[in-house]
Enzyme design. Structure first.
Site, PDB file in Angstrom:
ATOM      1  N   ASP A 185       0.840  -1.199   0.000  1.00 46.43           N
ATOM      2  CA  ASP A 185       0.000   0.000   0.000  1.00 46.43           C
ATOM      3  C   ASP A 185       0.875   1.249   0.000  1.00 46.43           C
ATOM      4  OD1 ASP A 185       0.854  -0.473   2.699  1.00 46.43           O
ATOM      5  OD2 ASP A 185      -0.753   0.802   3.460  1.00 46.43           O
ATOM      6  N   GLU A 240       0.098  -0.961   5.969  1.00 45.12           N
ATOM      7  CA  GLU A 240       1.179  -0.361   6.752  1.00 45.12           C
ATOM      8  C   GLU A 240       0.963   1.135   6.918  1.00 45.12           C
ATOM      9  OE1 GLU A 240       4.877   1.377   8.073  1.00 45.12           O
ATOM     10  OE2 GLU A 240       3.819   1.863   6.226  1.00 45.12           O
TER      11      GLU A 240
END
Ligand code: BES
Ligand code: MN
Ligand code: MN
Length: 456
Positions: A89, A154
Site C-alpha cells: 500500500d 502499513e
C-alpha cells in the site's frame, strides 16, 4: 557466498526488472482511501500472482480491510528460514498539482523512477521477488527457506496485521526477518538500521457554540473553538523546543556515549539538508545534534488544523468547531498507550469552560531497537557490501514501522534486519516520490546475496 553467475544474471536483467516494477507502480493502492479499495486489492493480486510464478506456495488472505499476501518456499525442514516483510500500500499522492508527472504514471528521469510508492515500499519490497527469481533461475533452488509476508495496511498503522501474526504464528515461524522499508544513510552510503521511532497519533475536536455565529452579534460571549485550539497547541511545546506534556520524557532511554560518538562520526551534511528542505535554519532541542534529534529523540508535530472560514475574502464568523491532528514520535522505552494517556490528561487540563474537547486515538507504533551483535546482522552487512560495493554504516531512523515490534513480541523473532535501499531524499509521502534505479538494482543484488549469507 552468492554464485557469480547469479549476480551476472541480475545485472543482465536490470532493465526488465524496472519494466516490471512500473506495472506495480501503476496501481494506485492508497490504503487510507475507501474509494481505492479495489485498487489496493489489485496490488495484492499483482504480488500474489508474482509469488505464484516463482512457485511459492501462496495465498491471498482477507482481513477486515485490505488483504495480506503470503507465500513460502521451504524445502529444508531443518534449515534456516528467512521471513521477508513489505507493504504494497502507499500514502495518498496529494497535492497532485505538485507532481511533475502523475503519481501513478511512473516516469523515468535522470536515473530515477518517479511514482507514489516507488521507494515506499513497492520498489524496495520488489527487490526480493527479483532476487528470488534470479537465484531460482540460475541454481534451481533457494539456499534457505523463504517466507514472504506483504501487507496493504502499513500506511494506516497495520491494524489487522497484529491479529494476523497471532493467528498464523506457526506458519510464520522463522529465524530472521528482513524488512527493506527505510533508507540508506545518504546516496552512496548504504546502512543497516537498528532503531525506529514509535508513534502516537491523536485527533482533537473542539466543539463550541451549536452553530457558526456572527462575530459581531456574539463576539465577547462565547469561547472561540479555534482560539481555544490554538492556545492548547501552543502549550504542547516549550520555547526551547522540548515537549511540555508532564512526564513525557520519563521513560526515554538516554543515548549512550558510544552511540552519540558513532552518530557524530557519520558524514552528516547540514548545508545540503537545509537546501533540500528549503529552510534557512534547523530548530529543535539545543543539547542534541540534528542526527540525534531526527532519529533518537522524541518529537511532537501538528499535522493539520481546521475550522472556521478560510475561503476567499473575509467572513465575520465565530466557528462552531475546530480540530487538529497531532502526532508524536516516540523512542525506546516510551509506550504509545502511556503517552496517549499523558497527552489526553494534559490537554483536558488545558480545556477551558464553554467548549467540549474530544480526543481520539488514530494510530500508533512501538519504538524499536534491535540487537546489532548477531550473526544475521553480519550477514546483512556482507550482503549489502556485495550488492552495493560498499560496507554499510549503522543508523537509527526517525520513521515508524508498526509491525516490527510485533515480530519480536508475537513471533519471538530477535533477529530483525532493517535494510533500507531508499534514500532520505526519495520524497516518501511527498510529491514526486522517486527511487534511484541504481539503488533498486543494488537492492536486488543485496537481497540475493543475503539468501546466501544467511545460509552459512
Ligand atoms: N517506510 C516508512 C517508515 C520509515 C520511514 C522508516 C523513514 C524509516 C525511515 C513507513 O511506510 C511509514 O511511513 N510509516 C508510518 C507509520 C504510520 C503510518 C503508522 C510513519 O512512519 O509515519
Ligand atoms: Mn514504508
Ligand atoms: Mn510510508
Amino acid at each position: 557466498m552468492i554464485p557469480k553467475e547469479t549476480l551476472t544474471k541480475i545485472d543482465g536483467n536490470r532493465h526488465r526488472y524496472v519494466d516490471e516494477l512500473l506495472g506495480f507502480l501503476r496501481i494506485p493502492s492508497v490504503s487510507t482511501y475507501t474509494r481505492h479499495a479495489t485498487d489496493v486489492r489489485r496490488a495484492a493480486e499483482w504480488v500474489f500472482n508474482h509469488l505464484r510464478r516463482l512457485e511459492f506456495q501462496s495465498k491471498l488472505i482477507e482481513t477486515e480491510r485490505h488483504p495480506v499476501v503470503y507465500g513460502e518456499h521451504c524445502p529444508y525442514p531443518d534449515g534456516p528460514t528467512l521471513l521477508i516483510y513489505g507493504h504494497y500500500d502507499v500514502q495518498p499522492p496529494e497535492p497532485l498539482e505538485e507532481w511533475i508527472t502523475p503519481p501513478f504514471t511512473p516516469s523515468i528521469r535522470d536515473g530515477y523512477v518517479y511514482a507514489r510508492g516507488a521507494s515506499d515500499d513497492k520498489g524496495q519490497f520488489f527487490t526480493y521477488l527479483k532476487a528470488i527469481e534470479a537465484v531460482l533461475a540460475v541454481t534451481g533452488k533457494l539456499p534457505i527457506n523463504v517466507k514472504v509476508l506483504v501487507e496493504g495496511e502499513e500506511e494506516i498503522g497495520s491494524p489487522n496485521l497484529g491479529p494476523f501474526l497471532k493467528e498464523h504464528k506457526n506458519q510464520l515461524k522463522a529465524d530472521v526477518v528482513a524488512v527493506s522499508d527505510s533508507s540508506q544513510f545518504t546516496q552512496g552510503i548504504p546502512a543497516v538500521t537498528y532503531g525506529l521511532r514509535g508513534l502516537s497519533y491523536l485527533q482533537l475536536d473542539i466543539q463550541g457554540p451549536r452553530i457558526d455565529l456572527h462575530s459581531g452579534s456574539f463576539g465577547g460571549l462565547v469561547a472561540n473553538p479555534l482560539q481555544v485550539l490554538a492556545d492548547m497547541i501552543s502549550k504542547l511545546k516549550n520555547p526551547d523546543g522540548s515537549i511540555a506534556i508532564p512526564n513525557f520524557y520519563d521513560d526515554v532511554l538516554p543515548l549512550e556515549d558510544w552511540e552519540r560518538e558513532e552518530m557524530a562520526s557519520l558524514p552528516f551534511d547540514e548545508t545540503h539538508l537545509k537546501e533540500y528542505l528549503g529552510v534557512a535554519g534547523l530548530v529543535g532541542e539545543a543539547d542534541y545534534s540534528p542526527m540525534e534529534r531526527k532519529t533518537a529523540r522524541p518529537t511532537l508535530d501538528v499535522n493539520g488544523m481546521w475550522g472556521g472560514f478560510s475561503g476567499e475574502g473575509a467572513k465575520t464568523v465565530i466557528p462552531s468547531k475546530a480540530g487538529a491532528k497531532v502526532s508524536m514520535r516516540l523512542v525506546p522505552n516510551q509506550k504509545p498507550d502511556v503517552i496517549n494517556k499523558l497527552f489526553k490528561d494534559y490537554v483536558r487540563s488545558l480545556s477551558p469552560d464553554g467548549v467540549k474537547v474530544q480526543i481520539s486515538e488514530l494510530h500508533g507504533a512501538e519504538p524499536v531497537l534491535v540487537s546489532r551483535d548477531q550473526a544475521s546482522v553480519r550477514a546483512a552487512a556482507k550482503a549489502i557490501e556485495i550488492g552495493f560495493g560498499k560496507a554499510p554504516v549503522f543508523i537509527r531512523e526517525g520513521g515508524s514501522i508498526p509491525i516490527v515490534n510485533l515480530f519480536k513480541e508475537v513471533l519471538d523473532l530477535d533477529s530483525i534486519l532493517l535494510m533500507g535501499w531508499g534514500n532520505p531524499d526519495d520524497g516518501a509521502h511527498s510529491p514526486n516520490e522517486r527511487f534511484s534505479l541504481d539503488d533498486f538494482h543494488h537492492g536486488i543484488r543485496s537481497a540475493a546475496a543475503l539468501l546466501y549469507e544467511l545460509a552459512t
